[in-house]
Design a protein around this motif. Structure first.
Motif, PDB file in Angstrom:
ATOM      1  N   ARG A  64       7.572  56.980  19.368  1.00 14.14           N
ATOM      2  CA  ARG A  64       9.012  56.760  19.217  1.00 14.14           C
ATOM      3  C   ARG A  64       9.766  57.430  20.370  1.00 14.14           C
ATOM      4  O   ARG A  64       9.340  58.461  20.883  1.00 14.14           O
ATOM      5  CB  ARG A  64       9.497  57.300  17.875  1.00 14.14           C
ATOM      6  N   ASN A 136      10.002  57.127  27.233  1.00 14.99           N
ATOM      7  CA  ASN A 136      10.790  56.221  26.394  1.00 14.99           C
ATOM      8  C   ASN A 136      10.525  54.749  26.715  1.00 14.99           C
ATOM      9  O   ASN A 136      10.877  53.870  25.941  1.00 14.99           O
ATOM     10  CB  ASN A 136      12.280  56.507  26.545  1.00 14.99           C
ATOM     11  N   THR A 139       6.871  51.416  25.299  1.00 13.45           N
ATOM     12  CA  THR A 139       6.822  50.136  24.597  1.00 13.45           C
ATOM     13  C   THR A 139       6.956  48.972  25.567  1.00 13.45           C
ATOM     14  O   THR A 139       6.219  47.985  25.496  1.00 13.45           O
ATOM     15  CB  THR A 139       7.932  50.052  23.539  1.00 13.45           C
ATOM     16  N   GLU A 202       6.613  51.231  11.017  1.00 11.22           N
ATOM     17  CA  GLU A 202       6.278  52.630  11.232  1.00 11.22           C
ATOM     18  C   GLU A 202       4.787  52.790  10.981  1.00 11.22           C
ATOM     19  O   GLU A 202       4.273  52.419   9.930  1.00 11.22           O
ATOM     20  CB  GLU A 202       7.061  53.549  10.299  1.00 11.22           C
ATOM     21  N   SER A 213       4.618  59.926  13.378  1.00 15.64           N
ATOM     22  CA  SER A 213       5.245  58.621  13.185  1.00 15.64           C
ATOM     23  C   SER A 213       5.291  57.865  14.513  1.00 15.64           C
ATOM     24  O   SER A 213       5.914  58.323  15.477  1.00 15.64           O
ATOM     25  CB  SER A 213       6.665  58.790  12.635  1.00 15.64           C
ATOM     26  N   LYS A 215       5.318  53.583  16.237  1.00 18.58           N
ATOM     27  CA  LYS A 215       5.749  52.236  15.871  1.00 18.58           C
ATOM     28  C   LYS A 215       4.715  51.245  16.385  1.00 18.58           C
ATOM     29  O   LYS A 215       4.182  51.392  17.490  1.00 18.58           O
ATOM     30  CB  LYS A 215       7.139  51.916  16.418  1.00 18.58           C
TER      31      LYS A 215
END
Length: 478
Positions: A64, A136, A139, A202, A213, A215
């Protein structure tokens, strides 16, 4: 792409990438009228509670995002996902945080490391070896992993979040590199991030007895539609595969559903979350029921003096609906109710030390019902965070009471064998075990046998629900 082709491609992907996982004959991706959104996953046979429906293999998993200044939380290793309190950048030069050379040299990291290095990540004068901005952007970068592969079709067939806003992850990457992105690469990154926004789950992993956690994008789960009374629940194994099981009986021809939001929230909060994050309004049977199967979860106690009624929305699907007391018929505007909710939220967040008598006194003094959403959040926080061996007897018995009440709420909300049922059952088992330990010298054999029976039953419930998660030290629920 036609549904038959999509089904073939999805099942081929699961078979090849899941190490030969089989057993996908019980469902199909369909556009039939039985789906709530025009396209979904439909059962082609009956499933009993607890049956495994599918094991889903992630297309993409990523940590995340952090705040752009890197404050407020710690990153996890970009490769193994262990928490890092002293983050160190990859020795290869991509500026992603990794545990060390062992993770940096793993095959799954090499391609993304090489790609990011080619973009010439910017460095800072503070000597920090890893970059929040590059972190960040993981993804977006990982979206390129299916750019040229045989599973690129997922970029075309999976639903995307509709927005004209700049994509956060891609913009973070562009701000933290010296080279310009290839236009095709940038478009694939944007598409990937929009798909993740619409479909990601999640993903919970255990690292050193701590829940991390992440994704993840799961192809079958991405086709599943939402319902506030879902008939499935899921866990994750160490390979980050999603194990989806029936939480309620599912019959042939029935849609297989999941939940995109927190099932214990009242309708108003669920609707707001779904609208802002998934861009739709749910109209399931629970959302249309003002009293939410008799739980009156959204209600607040009536503000009229000496009235013991509760205020509920006249139309739960309308966020501007007038609210009304069921007893004295007092009408309250949605604006007033929002203020009441915020007052309750502020009060509950101000409670730092949980004392049962004081807590109950506060609820009574401010006329707050025990099932108000922010009250439930605080009760759950006490259940997850409190250590049984450090509680006094009053607190221990109160925790037992809260666990019993939460299990009753899960039952009333018709959530079946959901993850929350398993987690609460596990906590209740620990409470009863602690109580039995403290009073084992005072109780006779018959009494102790009763508690052993309760423990055995609770163990059966949580192990059947949580699978490999059963032994985790669960500190929260998502």
């Amino acid at each position: 792409m036609e549904m038959n082709a999509i089904n073939d491609c999805v099942k081929n992907y699961l078979s090849h990438c899941g190490g030969g996982i089989k057993g996908y004959g019980g469902w199909t991706i369909s556009t039939g009228s039985e789906t709530v959104a025009g396209r979904g996953v439909v059962a082609t046979r009956d499933y009993s509670v607890g049956d495994v429906i599918f094991v889903d293999v992630p297309l993409i998993v990523s940590p995340r995002a952090l705040g752009t200044d890197g404050t407020g939380s710690w990153p996890v290793c970009a490769v193994c996902y262990s928490e890092m309190t002293t983050p160190t950048g990859c020795p290869g030069g991509c500026r992603l945080p990794v545990c060390g050379r062992q993770c940096a040299d793993r095959p799954e990291h090499r391609d993304e490391c090489r790609y990011v290095r080619q973009l010439r990540p910017k460095t800072k004068s503070d000597g920090q070896t890893w970059s929040v901005g590059i972190y960040n952007a993981i993804t977006a970068v990982r979206g390129l992993s299916i750019k040229d592969g045989k599973y690129r079709f997922f970029l075309d067939v999976l639903q995307k979040k509709s927005t004209d806003k700049l994509t956060f992850e891609v913009e973070e990457l562009k701000r933290n590199i010296s080279m310009e992105l290839d236009k095709e690469d940038e478009q694939i990154m944007v598409t990937t991030c929009k798909i993740m926004d619409a479909n990601c789950f999640e993903t919970i992993v255990n690292r050193s007895n701590k829940l991390i956690s992440l994704k993840g994008l799961y192809p079958v789960a991405a086709f599943m539609n939402h319902c506030c009374v879902p008939n499935t629940m899921h866990n994750f194994n160490e390979k980050l595969q999603m194990i989806a099981k029936a939480s309620l009986p599912i019959y042939k021809g029935q849609e297989i559903t999941t939940s995109y939001t927190y099932s214990i929230w009242p309708t108003s909060l669920r609707q707001n979350h779904l609208l802002t994050s998934k861009q739709f309004i749910c109209t399931c049977i629970r959302c249309c029921d003002t009293e939410e199967f008799g739980t009156k979860l959204a209600a607040l106690n009536c503000i009229v003096k000496n009235c013991e009624g509760r205020i509920l929305p006249i139309n739960p699907l309308d966020k501007k609906s007038i609210w009304q007391c069921k007893m004295c018929t007092k009408l309250v505007s949605s604006t007033e109710m929002l203020c009441f909710y915020k007052d309750v939220e502020t009060l509950m967040k101000s409670i730092s030390v949980f004392c049962p008598k004081s807590f109950e006194a506060i609820l009574k003094s401010f006329n707050i019902h025990k099932d108000s959403p922010f009250v439930i959040d605080l009760r759950l926080k006490f259940i997850w965070k409190s250590k049984n061996n450090s509680l006094n007897l009053e607190q221990l018995l109160y925790k037992e009471k809260l666990c019993m009440e939460m299990l009753d709420l899960v039952r009333k909300l018709r959530l079946g064998q959901c993850r929350l049922l398993g987690l609460i059952s596990l906590e209740l088992l620990k409470v009863i075990r602690e109580k039995a330990y403290r009073f084992r010298r005072n109780w006779n054999t018959k009494t102790l046998n009763v508690f052993e029976g309760q423990i055995s039953k609770l163990k059966e419930i949580y192990t059947s629900v949580l699978d490999e998660d059963a032994n985790l030290d669960n500190n929260n629920i998502q």
